[in-house]
Design a protein around this motif. Structure first.
Motif, PDB file in Angstrom:
ATOM      1  N   LEU A 116       0.756  -1.350  -0.145  1.00  0.00           N
ATOM      2  CA  LEU A 116      -0.034  -0.121  -0.228  1.00  0.00           C
ATOM      3  C   LEU A 116       0.819   1.254  -0.008  1.00  0.00           C
ATOM      4  O   LEU A 116       0.666   2.354  -0.567  1.00  0.00           O
ATOM      5  CB  LEU A 116      -0.938  -0.010   1.359  1.00  0.00           C
ATOM      6  N   MET A 117       1.899   1.181   1.009  1.00  0.00           N
ATOM      7  CA  MET A 117       2.820   2.521   0.891  1.00  0.00           C
ATOM      8  C   MET A 117       3.353   2.685  -0.385  1.00  0.00           C
ATOM      9  O   MET A 117       3.573   4.072  -0.818  1.00  0.00           O
ATOM     10  CB  MET A 117       3.858   2.151   1.966  1.00  0.00           C
ATOM     11  N   ASP A 118       3.894   1.653  -1.407  1.00  0.00           N
ATOM     12  CA  ASP A 118       4.390   1.735  -2.519  1.00  0.00           C
ATOM     13  C   ASP A 118       3.492   2.071  -3.925  1.00  0.00           C
ATOM     14  O   ASP A 118       3.936   2.271  -4.776  1.00  0.00           O
ATOM     15  CB  ASP A 118       5.367   0.733  -2.621  1.00  0.00           C
ATOM     16  N   CYS A 119       2.386   1.767  -3.536  1.00  0.00           N
ATOM     17  CA  CYS A 119       1.168   1.803  -4.844  1.00  0.00           C
ATOM     18  C   CYS A 119       1.177   3.151  -5.172  1.00  0.00           C
ATOM     19  O   CYS A 119       1.039   4.225  -4.376  1.00  0.00           O
ATOM     20  CB  CYS A 119       0.052   1.024  -4.411  1.00  0.00           C
ATOM     21  N   PRO A 120       0.935   3.676  -6.455  1.00  0.00           N
ATOM     22  CA  PRO A 120       0.649   4.845  -6.994  1.00  0.00           C
ATOM     23  C   PRO A 120      -0.525   5.401  -6.656  1.00  0.00           C
ATOM     24  O   PRO A 120      -0.771   6.689  -6.747  1.00  0.00           O
ATOM     25  CB  PRO A 120       0.779   4.524  -8.331  1.00  0.00           C
ATOM     26  N   TYR A 121      -1.602   4.842  -5.911  1.00  0.00           N
ATOM     27  CA  TYR A 121      -2.686   5.335  -5.525  1.00  0.00           C
ATOM     28  C   TYR A 121      -2.943   6.453  -4.483  1.00  0.00           C
ATOM     29  O   TYR A 121      -2.056   5.884  -3.372  1.00  0.00           O
ATOM     30  CB  TYR A 121      -3.979   4.245  -5.481  1.00  0.00           C
ATOM     31  N   GLU A 122      -3.428   7.503  -4.395  1.00  0.00           N
ATOM     32  CA  GLU A 122      -3.403   8.294  -3.092  1.00  0.00           C
ATOM     33  C   GLU A 122      -4.238   7.374  -1.947  1.00  0.00           C
ATOM     34  O   GLU A 122      -3.940   7.467  -0.930  1.00  0.00           O
ATOM     35  CB  GLU A 122      -4.115   9.739  -3.445  1.00  0.00           C
ATOM     36  N   SER A 123      -5.266   6.993  -2.340  1.00  0.00           N
ATOM     37  CA  SER A 123      -6.132   5.976  -1.407  1.00  0.00           C
ATOM     38  C   SER A 123      -6.574   4.745  -1.955  1.00  0.00           C
ATOM     39  O   SER A 123      -6.812   4.724  -3.338  1.00  0.00           O
ATOM     40  CB  SER A 123      -7.618   6.679  -1.014  1.00  0.00           C
ATOM     41  N   ALA A 124      -6.490   3.617  -1.291  1.00  0.00           N
ATOM     42  CA  ALA A 124      -6.555   2.400  -1.736  1.00  0.00           C
ATOM     43  C   ALA A 124      -7.040   1.454  -0.692  1.00  0.00           C
ATOM     44  O   ALA A 124      -6.540   1.633   0.275  1.00  0.00           O
ATOM     45  CB  ALA A 124      -5.207   1.805  -2.467  1.00  0.00           C
ATOM     46  N   MET A 125      -7.854   0.621  -1.297  1.00  0.00           N
ATOM     47  CA  MET A 125      -8.324  -0.518  -0.271  1.00  0.00           C
ATOM     48  C   MET A 125      -7.544  -1.697  -0.862  1.00  0.00           C
ATOM     49  O   MET A 125      -7.688  -2.195  -2.155  1.00  0.00           O
ATOM     50  CB  MET A 125      -9.719  -0.623  -0.495  1.00  0.00           C
ATOM     51  N   LEU A 126      -7.051  -2.552   0.175  1.00  0.00           N
ATOM     52  CA  LEU A 126      -6.177  -3.672  -0.152  1.00  0.00           C
ATOM     53  C   LEU A 126      -7.183  -5.070  -0.088  1.00  0.00           C
ATOM     54  O   LEU A 126      -7.845  -5.229   0.600  1.00  0.00           O
ATOM     55  CB  LEU A 126      -5.211  -3.964   0.957  1.00  0.00           C
ATOM     56  N   ILE A 127      -7.239  -5.748  -1.285  1.00  0.00           N
ATOM     57  CA  ILE A 127      -7.861  -7.123  -1.392  1.00  0.00           C
ATOM     58  C   ILE A 127      -6.715  -8.043  -1.885  1.00  0.00           C
ATOM     59  O   ILE A 127      -5.819  -7.833  -2.225  1.00  0.00           O
ATOM     60  CB  ILE A 127      -8.778  -6.884  -2.551  1.00  0.00           C
ATOM     61  N   THR A 128      -7.482  -9.344  -1.807  1.00  0.00           N
ATOM     62  CA  THR A 128      -6.633 -10.526  -2.136  1.00  0.00           C
ATOM     63  C   THR A 128      -7.624 -11.350  -2.833  1.00  0.00           C
ATOM     64  O   THR A 128      -8.719 -11.323  -2.681  1.00  0.00           O
ATOM     65  CB  THR A 128      -5.891 -11.160  -1.034  1.00  0.00           C
ATOM     66  N   PRO A 129      -7.296 -12.371  -3.459  1.00  0.00           N
ATOM     67  CA  PRO A 129      -8.424 -13.420  -3.843  1.00  0.00           C
ATOM     68  C   PRO A 129      -8.773 -14.102  -2.468  1.00  0.00           C
ATOM     69  O   PRO A 129      -7.978 -13.990  -1.561  1.00  0.00           O
ATOM     70  CB  PRO A 129      -7.173 -14.546  -4.433  1.00  0.00           C
ATOM     71  N   VAL A 130      -9.946 -14.511  -2.636  1.00  0.00           N
ATOM     72  CA  VAL A 130     -10.642 -15.039  -1.426  1.00  0.00           C
ATOM     73  C   VAL A 130      -9.904 -16.235  -0.882  1.00  0.00           C
ATOM     74  O   VAL A 130      -9.644 -17.137  -1.496  1.00  0.00           O
ATOM     75  CB  VAL A 130     -12.083 -15.563  -1.847  1.00  0.00           C
TER      76      VAL A 130
END
Length: 235
Positions: A116-130
């Motif tokens: 999350l810290m390194d991703c380019p989005y200002e705001s982001a929700m973290l998800i994974t495969p179920v």
């Protein structure tokens, strides 16, 4: 960037285990879940951690004596409210900072935070495969990786993955979140913050979704979750 941990809940699904401690203090492989999170956050370079407290607040306040990075914000209405109110109640402590938002009942590897810290989005929700065997929270994103829907019922949406319970929130997005919640706080004191994130993303300013494959994590809501995680999660 700072971190904000939601930790006001009563953890009633743990039964007697949470009579004297909040659920963040339930030990996972011998270490309280919230302590594991705090250590991981510090290891990721985060040097200020706001904890929204309620039930058994004294446990978190004692923890702040061990970790100078911690600031506790007590929500006296914790029994009548939910996570969005706890997040709203932390607004003065958060100020104008961007932050990592997470829950106290999670176990996760460091990659959850650094992604999350390194991703380019200002705001982001973290998800994974179920991955979770019960109480899943499904998330749907569009072709621009923007949050468009979420549900606890898989068939109600076209799920892109499962909510981890860790987010990156920009100060601008949070200000909008708070402004909109102030309009409905008296009508919806028990609103979960996930639904307020969705509402703002749909109507005002999009929140992105970051999908990370192969992430080791688990949300531990009850004793069955705890047993499953200790046997199957490799962290």
């Amino acid at each position: 960037m700072i971190a904000v941990i939601m930790a006001a809940g009563m953890g009633t699904r743990f039964g007697q285990m949470t009579e004297t401690i909040p659920k963040g203090f339930i030990p996972y492989k011998g270490v309280p879940m919230v302590v594991r999170s705090i250590r991981t956050l510090i290891d990721c370079g985060i040097d200020r951690i706001v904890i929204g407290t309620g039930y058994h607040k004294e446990k978190y306040e004692a923890l702040a004596g061990e970790y100078p990075q911690i600031e506790c914000v007590f929500s006296p209405r914790y029994a009548q409210t939910n996570s969005m109110y706890t997040l709203y109640n932390c607004r003065e402590a958060i100020g104008n900072e961007d932050f990592i938002l997470l829950e106290s009942d999670l176990v996760f590897e460091k990659k959850a935070i650094t992604s999350l810290m390194d991703c380019p989005y200002e705001s982001a929700m973290l998800i994974t495969p179920v991955t979770k065997f019960q109480d899943q929270y499904y998330v749907e994103m569009n072709e621009r990786n923007e949050l468009v829907n979420c549900s606890t019922v898989e068939t109600e949406i076209r799920p892109s993955g499962e909510l981890v319970g860790i987010h990156k929130i920009s100060s601008q997005f949070y200000r909008t979140l708070v402004t909109e919640y102030e309009k409905i706080v008296d009508q919806k004191p028990k609103l979960g913050y996930e639904f307020q994130l969705l509402d703002v993303s749909r109507r005002i300013t999009p929140m992105n979704v970051l999908k990370v494959d192969g992430l080791q994590w688990y949300e531990i809501d009850d004793v069955n979750d705890l047993d499953f995680a200790e046997k199957n999660v490799k962290i």
